[in-house]
Motif scaffolding. Sequence first.
Motif, PDB file in Angstrom:
ATOM      1  N   SER B  43       0.814  -1.207   0.000  1.00  0.00           N
ATOM      2  CA  SER B  43       0.000   0.000   0.000  1.00  0.00           C
ATOM      3  C   SER B  43       0.848   1.258   0.000  1.00  0.00           C
ATOM      4  O   SER B  43       0.323   2.359  -0.012  1.00  0.00           O
ATOM      5  N   HIS B  60      -5.253  -5.141  -5.498  1.00  0.00           N
ATOM      6  CA  HIS B  60      -5.886  -3.838  -5.275  1.00  0.00           C
ATOM      7  C   HIS B  60      -7.226  -3.771  -5.978  1.00  0.00           C
ATOM      8  O   HIS B  60      -8.185  -3.225  -5.454  1.00  0.00           O
ATOM      9  N   ASP B 249      -3.954   3.783   1.736  1.00  0.00           N
ATOM     10  CA  ASP B 249      -3.761   2.626   0.863  1.00  0.00           C
ATOM     11  C   ASP B 249      -3.600   3.119  -0.569  1.00  0.00           C
ATOM     12  O   ASP B 249      -4.559   3.248  -1.318  1.00  0.00           O
TER      13      ASP B 249
END
Lengths: 367, 286
Positions: B43, B60, B249
């Motif tokens: 992240s 992701h 993130d």
Amino acid sequence: MSELELVGIRKLYEGVSRPVIPDLALTIPSGQMAVLVGPSGCGKSTTLRMVAGLEEPTAGTIKIGKRDVTNLPPAERDIAMVVQSYALYPHMTVFENMAFGLRIKHLPEAEIRKRVTAAADNLGLTQYLERQPKALSGGQRQRVAIGRALVRAPKVFLFDEPLSNLDAKLRSDMRREIARIHQQSKTTSMYVTHDQIEAMTLADMIVVLKDGVIQQIGTPVDIYERPANRFVAGFFGTPSMNFLSADLTATGERQSARGAGFEIPLGHKFSGAPTLRPAKESVDRIVVGIRPERLSLVGNADDVALSGSVAMREVLGAEVVLHLESAAGPLTVRTDAGSAPRPGDTVQVWLDPKMVHVFDGATELRL
Amino acid sequence: MSTTRRGPNPALLVLTYVGLIVLCGIVLYPVMLVCKKAFEPGSQFALSASPVPTAVTLDHFRELFTTRGGGGELLFLRHAANSIVVALLTTVVGVSLSCTAAYALSRFKFPGRKTGLTMFLVVQMFPATLLLLPLYVILNKLGLLNSIAGLVLVYSTTAIPFCVWTLKGYFDSLPRELEEAARIDGASPWMIFRKIILPLSRPALSVTALFSFMTAWNEFIMASTFMTNQTKYTLPVLIQSSVTEFSADWGLFAAGAVVTSVPVMIAFYVLQKYLVGGLTAGAVKG
Ligand SMILES: Nc1ncnc2c1ncn2[C@@H]1O[C@H](COP(=O)(O)OP(=O)(O)OP(=O)(O)O)[C@@H](O)[C@H]1O
Ligand SMILES: [Mg+2]
């Protein structure tokens, strides 16, 4: 069959101090083609657009077939218009272009089809009906524009320089086409053009306009042979008429125009002879007009001679145009190509005195 | 006659291309960094300047598409739906209002015409953030905070000045003879507008439609200010929410950004043949 009548028409554009058209009266008899000519900016298009209803006259009445249409919108005037830029709807096919107005009138589909096909047939457009205007040549586009006007079967046709965008050959073809259609439909028409040949060949009557004022109305022959004033005389004819300033002198019964290096006897008795008003004194300023084709390199018995030196020579195929410098001013001569002299030569040109036009030096009106 | 056809100087050609490639690189580099992050595990934004990821993962994207909200609904779907509705409505409202306004401004004479046009320009000079507070107050009074209608209203008003100017420029270039011919044919002003003007204005309409869509689709500040209720978020707000003061993130953020930009790219691609014509059209006098 309907005549077009303009009464007391005046047009003043907003924000302009001088009216484009001060006071115009004109009647085009039913079925006739009137051709409007005049220098650029003299109000030809303005007049046409007022008849079409695209421009509102400041004062006056417009009647089509005795019906006052002055305050009607264009669509209710029963007119059709063809303009120089064709103004075809670019996104519609030829068929749809012609059918557009009919669809708005809610004509039955069968009737629309019939009219459009007939017009297309008449104009040789049948094979192009499904094309868009961009896939047509200039001449074909102009035919579509004419077709779009034809299908409406209007009471009056308006043409604003319809052929000016075409090349010379196509223009003469289309000119004949328009003449033929006019012969067929016998619709009252108003036609604006800069082209004298168009005016001469198409017109039942020619209307010469200058600064919004009618200078003369007449048949093509009238206009050419008996111009009402110096402006009309100079406007018609290529190359244009020679004008020589002169004094009007009277010796007893005989009158003549005397200028620098020439004396032309006037007042002969052929029809259309200049009937001179009695000279107030023995001398009066006049302008003598001579068409270039009336000057000749060989003379007859009663001819008058003028002399000058050749400044320029333009060959137009079978004919040649000579520009002379003479004591009376520049002279243009139209003659056969064969015998023509060269630049620098001094020549004598001959003139039949019966063939001159005489204008008042001050008012410029024909005498 | 001997005319040897000479191409451009090869050295110049090379120089031109090098220049263009460098420029493209400058423009594309940030985009490539975001793409790299979207596919790279972890992240954190890596410190490496290379636009090529060291390892590739779809984690992701999986997270983006599968995260559920409080009610168990898929967050991404809900916010994408919000975004689509807002953007489409903005496009419809913006384009339909501005094309009628632009036509009137282009063709009719009426009092206030000049002033109106100038005002449209003046409004464009204020930065959007300046309008944030007054707009908030207005929407609040109207009870349109946290509502799609409110956001559409705000976006449309932002897009309309540009659209009106673009369309007016285009309409001005359409020959008046066409409308006159249609008038003689008996068409009413509304019919002329619908049957003649609009079909001929497709390039300009595409530009303005795309502009309105993008205005609404990409906008963040107003959306985040006026849409405080999480269920009403648009995609940019959702994406931004993955990077907060406390936890960031960036992988999720990048994946969201990539996914969000896909529709705009598709729109550009589909409309490109109109766009070139539309962007230049207003500039050329017909
Ligand atoms: N909308 C307008 N507002 C102000 N003046 C105008 C307008 N339209 C035309 N004029 C002026 O009116 C005059 C006549 O214009 P018009 O178009 O009728 O001329 P025309 O005889 O058709 O000329 P051309 O042969 O060049 O077509 C011109 O001086 C022109 O500048
Ligand atoms: Mg004109």
